[in-house]
Design a protein around this motif. Sequence first.
Motif, short mmCIF file in Angstrom:
data_model
loop_
_atom_site.label_atom_id
_atom_site.label_comp_id
_atom_site.label_asym_id
_atom_site.label_seq_id
_atom_site.Cartn_x
_atom_site.Cartn_y
_atom_site.Cartn_z
N TYR A 1 0.85 -1.19 0.00
CA TYR A 1 0.00 0.00 0.00
C TYR A 1 0.89 1.24 0.00
N ASP A 2 0.64 2.20 0.87
CA ASP A 2 1.47 3.41 0.90
C ASP A 2 2.32 3.48 2.17
N ILE A 3 2.61 2.31 2.75
CA ILE A 3 3.33 2.26 4.02
C ILE A 3 4.82 2.45 3.77
N THR A 4 5.40 3.42 4.47
CA THR A 4 6.84 3.68 4.41
C THR A 4 7.37 3.90 5.81
N GLY A 5 8.67 3.75 5.98
CA GLY A 5 9.31 4.04 7.25
C GLY A 5 9.45 2.83 8.14
N ARG A 6 9.70 3.10 9.40
CA ARG A 6 9.95 2.05 10.38
C ARG A 6 8.61 1.50 10.87
N CYS A 7 8.55 0.18 11.02
CA CYS A 7 7.29 -0.49 11.38
C CYS A 7 7.49 -1.38 12.60
N LEU A 8 6.51 -1.36 13.48
CA LEU A 8 6.46 -2.27 14.61
C LEU A 8 5.21 -3.12 14.45
N PHE A 9 5.40 -4.43 14.30
CA PHE A 9 4.27 -5.35 14.17
C PHE A 9 3.97 -5.94 15.54
N LEU A 10 2.69 -5.91 15.93
CA LEU A 10 2.25 -6.47 17.19
C LEU A 10 1.13 -7.48 16.94
N ASP A 11 1.29 -8.69 17.44
CA ASP A 11 0.18 -9.63 17.43
C ASP A 11 -0.98 -9.06 18.24
N LEU A 12 -2.19 -9.41 17.84
CA LEU A 12 -3.36 -8.89 18.54
C LEU A 12 -3.42 -9.33 20.00
N ASP A 13 -2.82 -10.47 20.31
CA ASP A 13 -2.86 -10.92 21.70
C ASP A 13 -1.62 -10.47 22.48
N SER A 14 -1.09 -9.30 22.09
CA SER A 14 -0.03 -8.65 22.87
C SER A 14 -0.66 -7.65 23.84
N ILE A 15 -0.06 -7.50 24.99
CA ILE A 15 -0.45 -6.47 25.95
C ILE A 15 0.70 -5.47 26.06
N VAL A 16 0.41 -4.22 25.76
CA VAL A 16 1.42 -3.17 25.86
C VAL A 16 1.44 -2.67 27.29
N THR A 17 2.64 -2.65 27.89
CA THR A 17 2.75 -2.33 29.31
C THR A 17 3.64 -1.12 29.60
N GLY A 18 4.26 -0.55 28.56
CA GLY A 18 5.15 0.58 28.80
C GLY A 18 5.47 1.33 27.53
N PRO A 19 6.27 2.40 27.61
CA PRO A 19 6.59 3.23 26.46
C PRO A 19 7.20 2.42 25.31
N LEU A 20 6.73 2.70 24.09
CA LEU A 20 7.13 1.92 22.92
C LEU A 20 8.20 2.59 22.08
N ASP A 21 8.54 3.83 22.37
CA ASP A 21 9.51 4.54 21.53
C ASP A 21 10.82 3.77 21.42
N VAL A 22 11.25 3.13 22.51
CA VAL A 22 12.52 2.40 22.49
C VAL A 22 12.49 1.25 21.50
N LEU A 23 11.31 0.70 21.21
CA LEU A 23 11.22 -0.40 20.26
C LEU A 23 11.49 0.07 18.84
N PHE A 24 11.21 1.34 18.56
CA PHE A 24 11.54 1.92 17.26
C PHE A 24 13.01 2.34 17.19
N GLU A 25 13.57 2.68 18.32
CA GLU A 25 14.93 3.22 18.36
C GLU A 25 16.00 2.16 18.58
N ALA A 26 15.61 0.94 18.92
CA ALA A 26 16.57 -0.12 19.22
C ALA A 26 17.43 -0.44 18.00
N PRO A 27 18.73 -0.69 18.21
CA PRO A 27 19.59 -1.03 17.07
C PRO A 27 19.23 -2.39 16.49
#
Length: 255
Positions: free
Chosen positions: A81-107
């Motif tokens: 489609y028109d998706i560009t850039g960095r992507c974080l894929f999450l399964d629907l049965d994930s529970i987010v428990t804290g800030p996600l910025d580090v997941l985009f910034e991780a080496p």
Amino acid sequence: MERNVICMKWGTLYGPDYVNVLYNVVRENLSGDFRFICLTDDTTGIVPGVETFPIPDMGLSEFNWKKGGWAKLTVFQRELYDITGRCLFLDLDSIVTGPLDVLFEAPGDVLVIDSSENWRNPDANAEPKAMTSIFAFTAGQHPEVYDKFMADHDGMVAKYRIEQVYLQGEIDGGLAYWPREWVVSFKWHLRQPVLMGLVKHPNPPGPQCRVLAFHGEPRPIDLVHKGIWGIGPHWGRGRVPWAVDYWQRYGGDIG
């Protein structure tokens, strides 16, 4: 670089609540601008703010379509489609428990969970084993993942059985792995010992956890319902307060 959070919903196992709760919790835990995208075969009940697109057709048999998570490989197409850039894929049965910025910034180029014995025991020094409940990548940078599979999808299914094993075996340049304390397993880190789950609730995730991964049973929704959940002998009982609070806080219906 543009940031995208992507999830995928097909069939009837996960309802729109899963998408909506995930969207709401990501909005709270990711700073700045981002797109939240759901690839799905049914947009019914999904809240505004979530961008929806059809899951690309892979030509798989009905059995292989439903098993193994192969549809996830479509996100590696050269153009999706028109998706560009960095992507974080999450399964629907994930529970987010804290800030996600580090997941985009991780080496690392393509990051996944190391679900080997290292996940449970930091001193294990085992060979890494990829799991794709949560993974990060840059759109369009690894089209070989999709192209190799589509060139012989029946052969690849027979060889690898599930998509995360295929990804580890076929991606050019290999994989990187999340720090183990950022992505926690409900099954390995939080549930009680055998039979103890019938009398004691599972532990809540710790402060360093960013995403809680559910693989197999139970699923997050099971923890907010009454009765017995899980698979024996690792049963649990009743509504888990921290899971109920999470589900309700982010717009889920506990019934």
